[in-house]
Design an enzyme around this catalytic site. Structure first.
Site, PDB file in Angstrom:
ATOM      1  N   ASP A  92       0.810  -1.223   0.000  1.00  0.00           N
ATOM      2  CA  ASP A  92       0.000   0.000   0.000  1.00  0.00           C
ATOM      3  C   ASP A  92       0.840   1.268   0.000  1.00  0.00           C
ATOM      4  O   ASP A  92       0.601   2.189  -0.785  1.00  0.00           O
ATOM      5  CB  ASP A  92      -0.914   0.021   1.229  1.00  0.00           C
ATOM      6  CG  ASP A  92      -2.035  -0.984   1.150  1.00  0.00           C
ATOM      7  OD1 ASP A  92      -1.800  -2.082   0.626  1.00  0.00           O
ATOM      8  OD2 ASP A  92      -3.141  -0.678   1.610  1.00  0.00           O
ATOM      9  N   ASP A 134      -0.590  -6.776   3.042  1.00  0.00           N
ATOM     10  CA  ASP A 134      -2.056  -6.780   3.064  1.00  0.00           C
ATOM     11  C   ASP A 134      -2.730  -7.643   1.999  1.00  0.00           C
ATOM     12  O   ASP A 134      -3.682  -8.365   2.293  1.00  0.00           O
ATOM     13  CB  ASP A 134      -2.580  -5.349   2.863  1.00  0.00           C
ATOM     14  CG  ASP A 134      -2.231  -4.429   4.003  1.00  0.00           C
ATOM     15  OD1 ASP A 134      -1.327  -4.768   4.786  1.00  0.00           O
ATOM     16  OD2 ASP A 134      -2.839  -3.362   4.095  1.00  0.00           O
ATOM     17  N   CYS A 206       3.223  -4.439   8.758  1.00  0.00           N
ATOM     18  CA  CYS A 206       2.937  -3.387   9.732  1.00  0.00           C
ATOM     19  C   CYS A 206       2.554  -4.002  11.084  1.00  0.00           C
ATOM     20  O   CYS A 206       1.849  -4.999  11.147  1.00  0.00           O
ATOM     21  CB  CYS A 206       1.811  -2.502   9.237  1.00  0.00           C
ATOM     22  SG  CYS A 206       2.180  -1.641   7.698  1.00  0.00           S
ATOM     23  N   SER A 482      -7.169   2.486   4.707  1.00  0.00           N
ATOM     24  CA  SER A 482      -6.113   1.684   5.301  1.00  0.00           C
ATOM     25  C   SER A 482      -6.676   0.920   6.481  1.00  0.00           C
ATOM     26  O   SER A 482      -7.517   1.428   7.233  1.00  0.00           O
ATOM     27  CB  SER A 482      -4.968   2.582   5.768  1.00  0.00           C
ATOM     28  OG  SER A 482      -4.098   1.879   6.632  1.00  0.00           O
TER      29      SER A 482
END
Length: 575
Positions: A92, A134, A206, A482
């Site tokens: 992302d 993701d 993350c 997000s």
């Protein structure tokens, strides 16, 4: 059988990867694989793809090559033959720069096609998928469901984060959030430089409960991982134990014929939805689970599952940005299996897993090591769901709101619309003072069709935070948020999107909009006849023409968000 040390023509294939001895395809493939050092004995073994989305572009993927090498050794030790294959690696924070952010979600479907092309084209027997950022995990699960070969998802861990000189914790979420404070004086470029230098201190995804960690945990709740492997610190000993165990697991699954569609059942999706609600996971789990269900051939409404279980399942964990705990504390408390343990009799224990055991058998061995971090159902973090599917006259198809587990915020909001057709215009209006307390920002044109692959709507939300307008201005958008966005009242992924016939595309400045999260509604307060007239008279959105670019192909074939934004149907000629 062998004759003079060679296979005999007419030997019956034992695996789908086996070819009839003596045929042209057998002979040419044997030549190719002998050149790689394989033998006739190897060619009779289960042939396993090691699906690696390694990339030097981001730390999410930078540690995967050594993992792939160890997975190959594990497969070979278990009696299989491993072939490493590569896929696109969507990220992302980097790939949202081009195509107005559209390459990120669309990369999920491109990744699934990457896998299909190789594993199905070569008729390999199974695969181990290295799950990282993701979109890799949902893309891998979509491919597994589509081609239905035994698959093990192997989560490869989250990154560690750092601290500033004053001891304050800093991670990639804080960098993203604070960067939108720059024009309002809340942070300096020097501050951002210091934060960005300390935010990431190891490879991995993350570190908050964003989409990556949420999808790793969801994959375990679906039964597609080894037990007790999510979340996990990248390159930790628990991660490496799972890597070393992967070979035996996938070879056994191939020999037992344990295919994804026997695992990805409605019961498995129910367990996954409950788990996503219990961990206060990313709203992106909704569309990804819907896409996986469709690829599995299920007539299953995942949005309705979230609505159903939101009545009874409350957050049992509150990991940043949803609450005070870190992902490390969550892992140490027992992770996904501990959540399933605390869900108790709500879990459908008969659901089977990639190892052949049932979910009940897995949960029976689970341990909740810290019940203050992963709580029992009798003592949730809050009395409301944190993934809220809303409907109403402005979102007849659905919209999704993400709430925090530990933050009080308004549950109702009503105000006039301020309409924007792109994120930069909305940000400019916020920065210039053109957006005022009480307004409802309507940000449209960012859906899978209007902004092929979906545009990112997070930056306007963070700009509101920088301007001190969080909670004072609501946002309604068809764009993607997000998994770390958790500020104010934001209704995301509204369907039908603005580019398609429906109310979002005809909202006008000044129209009043009402949001009621307790009633799970978002309504456009415009007379029904007037709304129908606007929709009828609106010029239709024109999708890209004959361009061969990936995003043009995507726009012509993507289905709506309530169907997971999968690629099917619309690309076919209609009668």
């Amino acid at each position: 059988m062998e004759q003079n040390g060679h296979p005999v023509a007419g030997d019956a294939p034992a695996l789908r990867s086996d070819l009839p001895v003596g045929t042209p395809r057998w002979a040419t493939r044997r030549a190719q694989w002998f050149a790689l050092g394989l033998t006739d004995a190897d060619l009779a073994k289960p042939k396993i793809a090691v699906v690696n989305s390694s990339s030097g572009l981001a730390p999410c993927f930078s540690h995967l090559d050594p993992i792939a090498a160890e997975v190959k050794r594990s497969i070979e030790a278990a009696g299989g033959v491993a072939f490493e294959i590569r896929t696109v690696a969507p990220t992302d924070f980097l790939m949202s720069r081009g195509g107005s952010g559209g390459y990120v979600l669309s990369g999920r479907d491109l990744l699934a096609a990457d896998i299909e092309a190789v594993v199905e084209g070569a008729q390999l027997d199974g695969m181990v998928c290295l799950a990282s950022c993701d979109k890799t995990t949902p893309g891998q699960l979509m491919a597994a469901a589509r081609i239905d070969v035994p698959t093990l998802v192997l989560p490869c861990g989250y990154q560690s984060s750092g601290h500033l000189d004053n001891g304050e914790h800093v991670d990639i979420e804080e960098v993203f959030l604070k960067s939108n404070h720059l024009k309002f004086g809340g942070v300096t470029v020097e501050d951002l430089c210091r934060m960005s230098e300390r935010a990431i201190t190891s490879p991995g995804v993350c570190s908050g409960m964003g989409t990556a960690n949420s999808m790793h945990i969801v994959a375990e709740a679906l039964g597609m991982t080894l037990p007790g492997t999510t979340p996990v610190r990248a390159n930790s000993e628990p991660m490496w134990r799972a890597v070393r165990a992967s070979g035996e697991t996938i070879v056994n699954a191939v020999l037992a014929g344990r295919r994804p569609r026997t695992i990805l059942t409605p019961d498995a999706f129910a367990n996954a939805v409950m788990t996503a609600l219990a961990i206060s996971g990313s709203i992106n789990t909704v569309k990804h689970l819907q896409a996986i269900a469709r690829e599995a051939g299920l007539d299953l409404d995942v949005y309705a599952l979230f609505e159903h279980y939101a009545d009874t399942i409350r957050p049992l964990a509150a990991v940043r940005p949803n609450g005070p705990d870190t992902i490390e504390r969550f892992e140490d408390a027992g992770g996904a299996l501990a959540v399933l343990k605390q869900l108790g009799d709500a879990v459908i224990g008969s659901a089977v897993t990639i190892t052949g055991e049932t979910m009940a058998e897995r949960v029976a061995r689970a341990e909740v090591r810290d019940a203050t971090v992963i709580r029992p159902r009798s003592n949730p973090y809050c009395d409301h769901p944190t993934i809220v599917v809303v409907r109403g006259t402005l979102a007849p198809g659905a919209g999704i709101v993400k709430l925090s587990a530990d933050e009080d915020r308004p549950m109702t909001f009503e105000g006039p619309a301020r309409v924007f057709d792109d994120a930069p215009s909305a940000i400019a209006a916020i920065e210039s003072g053109g957006v005022r307390p009480g307004d409802v920002i309507v940000l449209r044109g960012l859906g899978p069709v209007g902004n092929p692959g979906m545009g990112m709507a997070s930056q306007p939300v963070f700009a509101l935070d920088g301007a001190g307008l969080t909670g004072k201005v609501a946002v309604i958008t068809d764009g993607q948020l997000s998994g770390l966005v958790n500020k104010g009242i934001v209704v995301g992924e509204v369907s039908p999107e603005g580019a398609l016939p429906g109310p979002l595309g005809v909202v006008a400045d000044g129209d009043r909009i009402a949001i009621d999260l307790r009633a799970r509604r978002v309504d456009l307060l415009v007379d029904e006849a007037e709304l129908e007239r606007r929709i009828r008279e609106r010029e239709p959105h024109r999708t890209p023409g004959d361009s061969s670019s990936w995003l043009s192909v995507y726009a012509r074939s993507v289905e709506p968000l309530p169907r997971g934004a999968t690629l099917r149907g619309n690309a076919l000629p209609t009668a």
